[in-house]
Design a protein around this motif. Structure first.
Motif, mmCIF file in Angstrom:
data_model
loop_
_atom_site.group_PDB
_atom_site.id
_atom_site.type_symbol
_atom_site.label_atom_id
_atom_site.label_comp_id
_atom_site.label_asym_id
_atom_site.label_seq_id
_atom_site.Cartn_x
_atom_site.Cartn_y
_atom_site.Cartn_z
ATOM 1 N N ALA A 1 -9.667 6.713 5.130
ATOM 2 C CA ALA A 1 -9.744 5.266 4.944
ATOM 3 C C ALA A 1 -9.568 4.895 3.466
ATOM 4 O O ALA A 1 -8.865 3.926 3.134
ATOM 5 C CB ALA A 1 -11.075 4.737 5.454
ATOM 6 N N THR A 2 -10.173 5.680 2.595
ATOM 7 C CA THR A 2 -10.024 5.425 1.158
ATOM 8 C C THR A 2 -8.576 5.602 0.724
ATOM 9 O O THR A 2 -8.033 4.795 -0.042
ATOM 10 C CB THR A 2 -10.938 6.372 0.350
ATOM 11 N N ALA A 3 -7.920 6.653 1.206
ATOM 12 C CA ALA A 3 -6.528 6.911 0.850
ATOM 13 C C ALA A 3 -5.614 5.806 1.374
ATOM 14 O O ALA A 3 -4.693 5.365 0.677
ATOM 15 C CB ALA A 3 -6.092 8.265 1.384
ATOM 16 N N LEU A 4 -5.849 5.350 2.596
ATOM 17 C CA LEU A 4 -5.041 4.263 3.143
ATOM 18 C C LEU A 4 -5.228 2.969 2.354
ATOM 19 O O LEU A 4 -4.259 2.251 2.089
ATOM 20 C CB LEU A 4 -5.391 4.037 4.617
ATOM 21 N N ALA A 5 -6.447 2.666 1.974
ATOM 22 C CA ALA A 5 -6.709 1.453 1.196
ATOM 23 C C ALA A 5 -6.020 1.531 -0.166
ATOM 24 O O ALA A 5 -5.404 0.556 -0.624
ATOM 25 C CB ALA A 5 -8.211 1.248 1.023
ATOM 26 N N LEU A 6 -6.090 2.693 -0.806
ATOM 27 C CA LEU A 6 -5.449 2.850 -2.103
ATOM 28 C C LEU A 6 -3.923 2.791 -1.976
ATOM 29 O O LEU A 6 -3.250 2.178 -2.807
ATOM 30 C CB LEU A 6 -5.879 4.173 -2.743
ATOM 31 N N GLY A 7 -3.374 3.389 -0.922
ATOM 32 C CA GLY A 7 -1.928 3.321 -0.698
ATOM 33 C C GLY A 7 -1.452 1.904 -0.446
ATOM 34 O O GLY A 7 -0.404 1.484 -0.935
ATOM 35 N N LEU A 8 -2.226 1.136 0.306
ATOM 36 C CA LEU A 8 -1.893 -0.259 0.551
ATOM 37 C C LEU A 8 -1.955 -1.081 -0.735
ATOM 38 O O LEU A 8 -1.080 -1.906 -1.008
ATOM 39 C CB LEU A 8 -2.847 -0.852 1.593
ATOM 40 N N LEU A 9 -2.959 -0.821 -1.555
ATOM 41 C CA LEU A 9 -3.084 -1.525 -2.822
ATOM 42 C C LEU A 9 -1.893 -1.223 -3.739
ATOM 43 O O LEU A 9 -1.319 -2.129 -4.344
ATOM 44 C CB LEU A 9 -4.388 -1.126 -3.513
ATOM 45 N N VAL A 10 -1.499 0.048 -3.814
ATOM 46 C CA VAL A 10 -0.363 0.424 -4.652
ATOM 47 C C VAL A 10 0.914 -0.228 -4.139
ATOM 48 O O VAL A 10 1.717 -0.761 -4.914
ATOM 49 C CB VAL A 10 -0.208 1.962 -4.708
ATOM 50 N N ALA A 11 1.128 -0.222 -2.834
ATOM 51 C CA ALA A 11 2.342 -0.810 -2.262
ATOM 52 C C ALA A 11 2.410 -2.317 -2.494
ATOM 53 O O ALA A 11 3.475 -2.866 -2.781
ATOM 54 C CB ALA A 11 2.416 -0.509 -0.774
ATOM 55 N N LEU A 12 1.298 -2.986 -2.405
ATOM 56 C CA LEU A 12 1.289 -4.437 -2.584
ATOM 57 C C LEU A 12 1.398 -4.858 -4.040
ATOM 58 O O LEU A 12 1.828 -5.968 -4.336
ATOM 59 C CB LEU A 12 0.030 -5.045 -1.971
ATOM 60 N N ARG A 13 1.013 -4.000 -4.966
ATOM 61 C CA ARG A 13 1.069 -4.338 -6.382
ATOM 62 C C ARG A 13 2.453 -4.134 -6.985
ATOM 63 O O ARG A 13 2.703 -4.568 -8.101
ATOM 64 C CB ARG A 13 0.051 -3.509 -7.182
ATOM 65 N N LEU A 14 3.370 -3.478 -6.271
ATOM 66 C CA LEU A 14 4.725 -3.295 -6.789
ATOM 67 C C LEU A 14 5.443 -4.631 -6.819
ATOM 68 O O LEU A 14 5.355 -5.407 -5.866
ATOM 69 C CB LEU A 14 5.519 -2.335 -5.901
ATOM 70 N N PRO A 15 6.176 -4.925 -7.895
ATOM 71 C CA PRO A 15 6.913 -6.192 -7.941
ATOM 72 C C PRO A 15 8.096 -6.170 -6.992
ATOM 73 O O PRO A 15 8.738 -5.144 -6.791
ATOM 74 C CB PRO A 15 7.371 -6.295 -9.394
ATOM 75 N N ARG A 16 8.381 -7.312 -6.408
ATOM 76 C CA ARG A 16 9.514 -7.432 -5.501
ATOM 77 C C ARG A 16 10.773 -7.768 -6.289
ATOM 78 O O ARG A 16 10.718 -8.552 -7.229
ATOM 79 C CB ARG A 16 9.270 -8.540 -4.483
#
Length: 111
Positions: free
Chosen positions: A40-55
């Motif tokens: 769960a921690t890894a998924l949350a961190l992966g989601l945070l990293v993916a959402l913080r990337l600029p489009r």
């Protein structure tokens, strides 16, 4: 909601895998609850990293907001500096020379 880009998928997935391995090796957990918490921690961190990337194409990705502000302040400083030295008139636009206007039908490399 816009679709995620390939970079977001790649960085998010790599973050999930790397975080999961690192946390499992760091805490050496063997219980089901511990593995679930690590996942769960890894998924949350992966989601945070993916959402913080600029489009791409997004103003924030290109720095358009900051660049426009910097350009506007630089133009204002230049304007005030020119007024300080008495340069209030605009410079007339450059006129095309007689040679360039005579050969408008030819390509510029055929001179």
């Amino acid at each position: 909601m816009p679709r995620p880009t390939a970079a977001q998928f790649a960085y998010g997935s790599a973050t999930v895998v790397a975080t999961t391995l690192a946390l499992l090796l760091l805490f050496r957990t063997e219980s089901g609850v511990g593995v679930a918490a690590v996942g769960a921690t890894a998924l949350a961190l992966g989601l945070l990293v993916a959402l913080r990337l600029p489009r791409p194409g997004h103003p924030k990705a290109e720095g358009a907001g900051r660049t426009a502000t910097v350009r506007a302040s630089a133009a204002a400083r230049t304007h005030h500096a020119l007024e300080g030295v008495g340069a209030r008139e605009r410079v007339p636009a450059a006129r095309p020379s007689a040679r360039s206007s005579a050969r408008t039908d030819e390509h510029s490399l055929r001179r």
